[in-house]
Design an enzyme around this catalytic site. Structure first.
Site, short mmCIF file in Angstrom:
data_model
loop_
_atom_site.label_atom_id
_atom_site.label_comp_id
_atom_site.label_asym_id
_atom_site.label_seq_id
_atom_site.Cartn_x
_atom_site.Cartn_y
_atom_site.Cartn_z
N GLN A 109 -110.38 31.20 12.92
CA GLN A 109 -109.81 31.39 11.58
C GLN A 109 -110.21 32.76 11.03
OE1 GLN A 109 -107.68 29.16 9.96
NE2 GLN A 109 -107.44 30.80 8.47
N LYS A 144 -105.34 22.05 9.37
CA LYS A 144 -104.97 22.13 10.79
C LYS A 144 -105.57 20.96 11.56
CE LYS A 144 -104.42 27.13 10.48
NZ LYS A 144 -105.02 28.45 10.61
N ASP A 166 -102.70 31.07 18.62
CA ASP A 166 -102.30 31.84 17.43
C ASP A 166 -101.41 33.02 17.84
OD1 ASP A 166 -102.94 30.93 14.91
OD2 ASP A 166 -105.02 31.67 14.97
#
Ligand code: NAP
Length: 291
Positions: free
Chosen positions: A96, A52, A119
């Site tokens: 994460q 990412k 997200d």
């Protein structure tokens, strides 16, 4: 059978995003900035986060990686989240997952400011998705819908069977595919571990989206001739021929299913790269303050 090349489409998306970044900067706007919080030393999470961060460089975003040891307290993590929420230079950030067991993922997700939740995991953003309001669609489902769009795969009136009902993939995927939009409009069946006679459902599917987390779970006898098969699974299986000692396989038995499918995504190189591209897209939306 047409192989859906997620890597290629992801690179196309990244070059479109890079162009938009150049345009923003030429108009005197600031460089979009994505931050990522990584807790612990899980190798898969480290790989995902470094991909990412690298993708941010590719498109001209600024990125910040915040790392904590696995024994970080929930309180410390929430303090960092508060800091990121209040940092005007950061447009969006991700935490994460999974987190160590002593930390409540739900509490952490709810701590993220919804306007920075690129997200799309915050309950407000999930609610907005359900209500068809502008929102950050979580990256994996967003990437899958984009793949279907870029390959001009018809969805309207089709029967889509999603296998798996997790909060990050299966559930938002089923909501998205059922929407009254030109990228969806399917009749959706959502299957899970308690579904009786799964094969009976999958054999009726024009589109199968497998998000289970079990290697080679979907076999050819479960798939209708010509179906579109989207494999979300990323599973490590032992492989002595690899230096790492493992290889990545999907949830679909690719060799046999690809002989029957009309379209299929490979693993790796299918859904995975699209997840990253979609996260970048959400960050661009955040930087442009589109809603
Ligand atoms: P998860 O949270 O473990 O959810 C798995 C789902 O599969 C659950 O809903 C479970 O049902 C269902 N399931 C398990 N066994 C089943 C069975 N025998 N029959 C039918 N359904 C069954 O997993 P996830 O986070 O959604 O991830 C799924 C896979 O996608 C993993 O391999 C993950 O690594 C991968 N993934 C890939 C990407 C990407 O970018 N490509 C992104 C995210 C995840 P219950 O709810 O009843 O337990």
């Amino acid at each position: 059978m047409i192989l859906i090349d997620g890597k290629k489409i992801s690179l196309e998306l990244q070059s479109e995003i890079a162009q938009e970044v150049k345009d923003l900067i030429s108009k005197g706007k600031k460089q979009p900035h994505l931050a990522a919080i990584l807790v612990g030393d899980d190798p898969a999470s480290q790989t995902y986060v470094s991909s990412k961060v690298k993708a941010c460089e590719n498109v001209g975003f600024k990125s910040t990686l915040v790392q904590f040891e696995a024994n970080v307290s929930e309180h410390q993590l929430l303090s960092k989240i508060e800091e990121l929420n209040n940092n005007d230079d950061i447009d969006g950030y991700i935490v994460q997952l999974p987190l160590p067991r002593h930390i409540s993922e739900q509490k952490i997700i709810e701590g993220i400011k919804p306007s920075k939740d690129v997200d799309g995991f915050h309950p407000i953003n999930v609610g907005r998705l359900v209500l068809n309001l502008p929102t950050y669609v979580s990256a994996t489902p967003f990437g899958i819908v984009t793949l279907l769009e870029r390959y001009n795969i018809p969805t309207e009136g089709k029967h889509c069977v999603v296998i798996g009902r997790s909060n990050i993939v299966g559930s938002p995927m089923s909501i998205l595919m059922a929407k009254n939009t030109n990228l969806a409009n399917c009749t959706v069946t959502l299957c899970h571990s308690k579904t009786k006679d799964l094969k009976e459902h999958t054999l009726q599917a024009d589109i199968i989206i497998a998000a289970i987390g079990r290697p080679n779970f979907v076999t050819a006898d479960m798939v209708k001739e010509g179906a579109v098969v989207i494999d979300v699974g990323i599973n490590r299986v032992d492989d002595d021929t690899k230096k790492s000692g493992f290889k990545l396989v999907g949830d679909v038995q690719f060799e046999e299913v690809s002989k029957k499918a009309g379209y299929i995504t490979p693993v790796p190189g299918g859904v995975g790269p699209m997840t990253i591209a979609s996260l970048l897209k959400n960050t661009l939306i955040a930087a442009k303050k589109e809603f």
